[in-house]
Design an enzyme around this catalytic site. Structure first.
Site, short mmCIF file in Angstrom:
data_model
loop_
_atom_site.label_atom_id
_atom_site.label_comp_id
_atom_site.label_asym_id
_atom_site.label_seq_id
_atom_site.Cartn_x
_atom_site.Cartn_y
_atom_site.Cartn_z
N GLY A 33 0.77 -1.21 -0.02
CA GLY A 33 -0.09 0.12 0.02
C GLY A 33 0.60 1.27 -0.13
N ILE A 38 0.51 6.59 4.66
CA ILE A 38 1.56 6.00 5.83
C ILE A 38 2.29 5.26 4.84
CG2 ILE A 38 1.85 4.53 7.49
CD1 ILE A 38 -0.78 5.31 8.67
N ASP A 85 -2.49 -7.14 -5.25
CA ASP A 85 -3.77 -6.87 -4.71
C ASP A 85 -4.12 -7.92 -3.41
OD1 ASP A 85 -6.51 -6.57 -4.01
OD2 ASP A 85 -7.29 -6.69 -5.87
N LEU A 86 -4.06 -7.32 -2.34
CA LEU A 86 -4.27 -7.97 -1.01
C LEU A 86 -5.63 -8.57 -1.06
CD1 LEU A 86 -1.75 -8.19 0.95
CD2 LEU A 86 -1.87 -5.87 -0.03
N ASN A 112 1.22 -2.79 5.50
CA ASN A 112 0.52 -1.36 5.71
C ASN A 112 -0.82 -1.34 4.96
OD1 ASN A 112 0.45 1.63 6.07
ND2 ASN A 112 0.55 1.33 3.80
N THR A 133 -8.73 -8.00 2.97
CA THR A 133 -7.56 -7.20 2.76
C THR A 133 -6.76 -6.98 3.78
OG1 THR A 133 -9.08 -5.99 1.08
CG2 THR A 133 -7.07 -4.64 1.61
N SER A 167 -4.36 -0.74 14.37
CA SER A 167 -4.91 0.57 14.42
C SER A 167 -5.59 0.22 16.02
CB SER A 167 -6.27 0.56 13.54
OG SER A 167 -7.26 1.64 14.02
N TYR A 189 -23.68 -7.21 9.86
CA TYR A 189 -22.47 -6.55 9.50
C TYR A 189 -22.48 -5.06 10.02
CZ TYR A 189 -18.81 -4.72 6.26
OH TYR A 189 -17.81 -3.94 5.70
N1 LIG Z 1 -4.63 6.89 8.89
C1 LIG Z 1 -5.17 6.71 9.99
O1 LIG Z 1 -5.58 7.33 10.62
C2 LIG Z 1 -4.79 5.10 10.32
C3 LIG Z 1 -5.01 4.78 11.70
C4 LIG Z 1 -5.06 3.66 12.30
C5 LIG Z 1 -4.40 2.46 11.23
N2 LIG Z 1 -4.46 2.97 9.98
C6 LIG Z 1 -3.83 1.97 9.19
O2 LIG Z 1 -2.51 2.29 8.46
C7 LIG Z 1 -2.75 1.70 7.08
C8 LIG Z 1 -2.33 2.97 6.27
O3 LIG Z 1 -3.62 3.81 6.22
P1 LIG Z 1 -3.39 5.17 5.54
O4 LIG Z 1 -4.24 5.99 6.18
O5 LIG Z 1 -2.17 5.41 5.13
O6 LIG Z 1 -4.47 4.65 4.23
P2 LIG Z 1 -4.72 5.22 2.84
O7 LIG Z 1 -3.98 6.51 2.58
O8 LIG Z 1 -6.14 4.96 2.51
O9 LIG Z 1 -3.82 4.23 1.98
C9 LIG Z 1 -4.07 2.71 1.87
C10 LIG Z 1 -3.13 1.97 0.89
O10 LIG Z 1 -3.69 0.87 0.92
C11 LIG Z 1 -3.73 0.28 -0.44
N3 LIG Z 1 -4.77 -0.73 -0.75
C12 LIG Z 1 -6.16 -0.78 -0.38
N4 LIG Z 1 -6.40 -1.91 -0.86
C13 LIG Z 1 -5.62 -2.44 -1.13
C14 LIG Z 1 -5.51 -4.07 -1.88
N5 LIG Z 1 -6.40 -4.58 -2.03
N6 LIG Z 1 -4.37 -4.24 -2.30
C15 LIG Z 1 -3.29 -3.56 -2.17
N7 LIG Z 1 -3.07 -2.21 -1.73
C16 LIG Z 1 -4.39 -1.81 -1.27
C17 LIG Z 1 -4.10 1.54 -1.17
O11 LIG Z 1 -4.07 1.49 -2.48
P3 LIG Z 1 -4.78 2.36 -3.51
O12 LIG Z 1 -4.12 3.53 -3.68
O13 LIG Z 1 -4.71 1.46 -4.97
O14 LIG Z 1 -6.20 2.54 -3.05
C18 LIG Z 1 -3.43 2.47 -0.53
O15 LIG Z 1 -2.01 2.44 -0.97
C19 LIG Z 1 -4.01 0.90 7.00
O16 LIG Z 1 -3.76 -0.31 7.38
C20 LIG Z 1 -4.69 1.67 8.19
O17 LIG Z 1 -5.76 0.60 8.42
C21 LIG Z 1 -4.29 4.28 9.60
#
Ligand SMILES: NC(=O)c1ccc[n+]([C@@H]2O[C@H](COP(=O)([O-])OP(=O)(O)OC[C@H]3O[C@@H](n4cnc5c(N)ncnc54)[C@H](OP(=O)(O)O)[C@@H]3O)[C@@H](O)[C@H]2O)c1
Length: 201
Positions: A33, A38, A85-86, A112, A133, A167, A189
């Site tokens: 990701g 992040i 693709d996870l 991530n 995922t 998280s 759900y």
């Molecule tokens: N942001 C927060 O406040 C927060 C807090 C707690 C935990 N987290 C965790 O931190 C991690 C990153 O979060 P983020 O905020 O940086 O999220 P983000 O900006 O939405 O980025 C998510 C990334 O995951 C990729 N992704 C989603 N589905 C996928 C799949 N099926 N196969 C491959 N890649 C996939 C997305 O790819 P695309 O560009 O193709 O969509 C993107 O690169 C996540 O695990 C999230 O749960 C985030």
């Protein structure tokens, strides 16, 4: 600003701050990701410290842009991207197989990639999409790459690291934690509880 712990860092510390002065040119990492949020920052700062970063991504066009952006800032960055693709067992298997065939070592795996709060959907393998995922895909990926990581550790005499980006939302899962018998139960759900469940897993 969060309180600093024994390490001298806190949740307010940046990736650049915690890695300052580290020469990681001997290391190879996979960051899933790495096209947003992040994941981009993790890839950028690891590359800044010399790590060879493989971005595991589902969107190759965005990945190319991210790579170019990082290279503009860090011309010496060693960055590659590979399709992943996870949510698809086939895709995870293909990614692992391609990575293993490349013959690269693997010191660091950053699990991530993630999705959050999606409406009820089944993956192509008929698993609720957030669970598929956020958890199943990374679980499978880790298992498929474990031997490569062990081999790298053995040959380089450096411990590897697997980082699962979870998280604090894990506390808000369904009552009883992980509903193993109801992962695909659409009638009960909750998109938020399902996210939390996947992070608890
Ligand atoms: N942001 C927060 O406040 C927060 C807090 C707690 C935990 N987290 C965790 O931190 C991690 C990153 O979060 P983020 O905020 O940086 O999220 P983000 O900006 O939405 O980025 C998510 C990334 O995951 C990729 N992704 C989603 N589905 C996928 C799949 N099926 N196969 C491959 N890649 C996939 C997305 O790819 P695309 O560009 O193709 O969509 C993107 O690169 C996540 O695990 C999230 O749960 C985030």
């Amino acid at each position: 600003m969060s309180r600093r712990k024994g390490s001298g860092f806190s949740s307010a510390s940046t990736a650049e701050q915690v890695t300052e002065g580290i020469d990681a040119t001997a290391l190879t990492a996979i960051v899933t990701g790495a096209t947003s949020g992040i994941g981009v920052e993790t890839a950028r700062v690891l590359a800044m410290r010399g790590v060879h970063v493989i971005m595991g991504v589902r969107n190759l066009v965005t990945a190319k842009d991210v790579k170019e952006g990082i290279l503009k800032e860090i011309p010496t960055a060693k960055l590659d991207y590979m399709e992943l693709d996870l949510s698809s067992v086939t895709s995870v298997r293909n990614f692992a197989s391609n990575f293993i065939s490349s013959g690269l070592p693997l010191n660091i795996l950053v699990n991530n990639a993630g999705i959050y709060g999606t409406p009820f959907t089944l993956s192509e393998n008929n698993i609720e999409l957030q669970f598929a995922t956020n958890h199943i895909g990374h679980f499978l990926l880790t298992n498929l790459l474990l031997d490569t990581m062990k081999k790298t550790t053995h040959e380089s005499k450096r411990e590897g690291r697997i980082v699962n980006v979870a998280s604090c939302a894990y506390r808000l899962s369904y009552r009883g934690g992980i509903r193993f018998d109801k992962i695909n139960d659409e009638s009960s759900y909750s998109k938020f509880c399902a996210y939390a469940q996947s992070k608890l897993a």
